[in-house]
Structure formats: structure tokens, C-alpha cells
Design an enzyme around this catalytic site. Structure first.
Site, PDB file in Angstrom:
ATOM      1  N   GLY A  11       0.821  -1.206   0.000  1.00  0.00           N
ATOM      2  CA  GLY A  11       0.000   0.000   0.000  1.00  0.00           C
ATOM      3  C   GLY A  11       0.853   1.253   0.000  1.00  0.00           C
ATOM      4  CB  ALA A  12       4.358   1.587  -0.655  1.00  0.00           C
ATOM      5  NE  ARG A  14      -3.000   6.729  -3.841  1.00  0.00           N
ATOM      6  CZ  ARG A  14      -3.010   5.558  -4.478  1.00  0.00           C
ATOM      7  NH1 ARG A  14      -3.202   4.428  -3.815  1.00  0.00           N
ATOM      8  NH2 ARG A  14      -2.814   5.507  -5.772  1.00  0.00           N
ATOM      9  CG  ASP A  61      -5.623  -8.328  -4.887  1.00  0.00           C
ATOM     10  OD1 ASP A  61      -5.518  -8.104  -3.660  1.00  0.00           O
ATOM     11  OD2 ASP A  61      -6.695  -8.688  -5.417  1.00  0.00           O
ATOM     12  CB  VAL A  62      -1.777  -7.674  -0.349  1.00  0.00           C
ATOM     13  CG1 VAL A  62      -0.652  -6.720  -0.713  1.00  0.00           C
ATOM     14  CG2 VAL A  62      -3.007  -6.920   0.154  1.00  0.00           C
ATOM     15  CB  SER A 140      -6.436   1.531  12.961  1.00  0.00           C
ATOM     16  OG  SER A 140      -7.291   2.648  13.165  1.00  0.00           O
ATOM     17  CE1 TYR A 152      -8.985   0.593   8.064  1.00  0.00           C
ATOM     18  CE2 TYR A 152      -9.403   1.475  10.260  1.00  0.00           C
ATOM     19  CZ  TYR A 152      -8.601   1.383   9.138  1.00  0.00           C
ATOM     20  OH  TYR A 152      -7.422   2.077   9.080  1.00  0.00           O
ATOM     21  CB  ALA A 155      -9.619  -5.864   9.383  1.00  0.00           C
ATOM     22  CE  LYS A 156      -6.014  -0.967   9.694  1.00  0.00           C
ATOM     23  NZ  LYS A 156      -4.768  -1.213   8.925  1.00  0.00           N
TER      24      LYS A 156
END
Length: 251
Positions: A11-12, A14, A61-62, A140, A152, A155-156
Site C-alpha cells: 500500500g505504498a 501514497r 493484489d495482496v 489502528s 475495519y 480487521a485491525k
């Protein structure tokens, strides 16, 4: 460092990922800048190279097992065996639970959790062979719960348990695993959240800053500094930790 090591940042293209990639390059790592769109990675790669660093743009795509294996093999061949992995790739599909589509649950957990699993599994073999490695997962403050983010948040939070388990399993090979849990960071993702809420980004940042003891919102560089520490030689006895980078204490 005496011997150049290779890092992969997902995800690098941006935001936080780009800042982390640039910081690790400044620290002396060769950096694979990985994102879904390889072309979008090229400005980050060019920035690193213009500063004298070594970088490679990689599209993958990870959440796709075959794509991950191919990407890691390419990095190993073109940059060297990757022994630092920063699992930063992520998406949001926010909604209240009763309105959340199953596809939105799956999309978020696939990128964050499945992606971190696939990338870590593919890279760990290089780390264990080298008897040295650093895995840094991006969690997060939402892991503690956040309205409209059941997918989210789950997942975090899952990434935190994943991190601690990796620390236990891989420690004997000289591999550490830690997580960074950012609070409000000024990125395209938070700008998009402001737009969804019908607020200007400046008003959204001001609202966020009012909740932070330090009185400001975070910047991608704040997270990059923290990842740099976890990836360093000096952090070799720090593993299985979750560090909240949020301008104040978190529960």
C-alpha cells in the site's frame, strides 16, 4: 547498516505507505514499493531514486495468493531477499452494521488480514534463512472500536493478535513482529472520509485535533518514524508490541 537489506512496503503508492517507503530508503534499505497499481508506485520510486536510494515498483493484489508469491519472488530476484515487511495495504468500506454488505465485510478483511497473512507467509522464509527479520503491521486506534467500522475495526484488532502470534513463532529465528496503531492521520483516506460526511477536510482535521491531547492530527511521517524504529537494529529486543501513535493515550 553494513549490509544492505531489502524491505517491502505494501500500500505504498501514497499516504502512510509512501512515507514509510521513503523513510526506510533514507535508512539505507532497498525498498519494494508495492501497491495494486504498479504505475501508481512509480512516483514514489522515482523520489527514492532521486535521493540516491534503490527502489522497485511492484503491482500486486495482496489478497491474491498467486500474485503475492510472484511479487515476493520478483523482489528477491531484483532487489535481494526481503527481510523487512511492512503490511500497510488497506481499504475502508464504512457503514453501520445493519447496512453493511457482506461484500464490504469481505473486501476489508481480505486486504487487511488475508493480505498481511499472505505477505508475511511469503516473506518469512527469507527472514528465517537470514536469521534476521522485521515485520511491522499497521493496525489502528479503530481496533478499540469505532462506529460505522465493524469490518475495519475487526480487521485491525485481528492484526494485533496476528502480530503477537508471529512474534512468538518467529522469535527463535531472529525475527521481530510489531504493530503500529495510528490515530487520525492526514491522508487521502481520511480526506475521503470527510467528503463522505459532507465536511471540508480542514473542518474534519480541526474536529479530529480537538480530540487529541497534543492538539493536532498526525502526518504520514509520524508513522514512518515509528516504523523506522521497529525496522532498526536497535529494536531487536522489541517484539509482539502494539504501539499507538495517536497524540495521546489510548485505552
Amino acid at each position: 547498516m553494513s549490509t544492505r537489506r531489502t524491505a517491502i512496503v505494501t500500500g505504498a503508492a501514497r499516504g502512510i505507505g509512501a512515507a514509510v517507503a521513503k523513510r526506510l530508503a533514507a535508512d539505507g534499505f532497498a525498498v519494494a514499493v508495492l501497491d495494486l497499481d504498479e504505475a501508481a508506485c512509480k512516483p514514489v520510486v522515482e523520489d527514492i531514486r532521486s535521493g540516491g536510494g534503490d527502489a522497485l515498483a511492484v503491482g500486486a493484489d495482496v489478497s491474491d495468493e498467486t500474485a503475492v508469491e510472484a511479487a515476493v519472488a520478483r523482489v528477491a530476484q531484483e532487489l535481494g531477499a526481503p527481510t523487512v515487511l511492512v503490511n500497510n495495504a488497506g481499504i475502508v468500506r464504512d457503514n453501520l452494521l445493519f447496512k453493511m454488505a457482506s461484500d464490504d465485510w469481505d473486501a476489508v478483511t481480505n486486504v487487511h488480514l488475508r493480505g498481511a497473512f499472505l505477505m508475511s507467509r511469503a516473506v518469512q522464509r527469507h527472514m528465517t534463512e537470514q536469521r534476521w527479520g522485521r515485520i511491522v503491521n499497521l493496525s489502528s486506534t479503530s481496533a478499540l472500536g469505532n462506529r460505522g467500522q465493524a469490518n475495519y475495526s475487526a480487521a485491525k484488532a485481528g492484526l494485533q493478535g496476528f502480530t503477537k502470534t508471529l512474534a512468538i513463532e518467529l522469535g527463535k529465528f531472529g525475527v521481530t513482529a510489531n504493530a503500529v496503531a495510528p490515530g487520525f492521520i492526514e491522508t487521502d483516506m481520511t480526506a475521503a472520509a470527510a467528503e463522505r460526511m459532507g465536511m471540508s477536510f480542514e473542518d474534519f482535521k480541526a474536529s479530529g485535533a480537538a480530540q487529541v491531547p497534543l492538539g493536532r492530527t498526525g502526518r504520514p511521517e509520524d508513522i514512518a518514524h515509528t516504523v523506522s524504529f521497529f525496522a532498526s537494529e536497535g529494536a531487536g529486543f522489541v517484539s509482539g508490541q502494539v504501539l499507538y501513535v495517536a497524540g495521546g493515550p489510548c485505552d
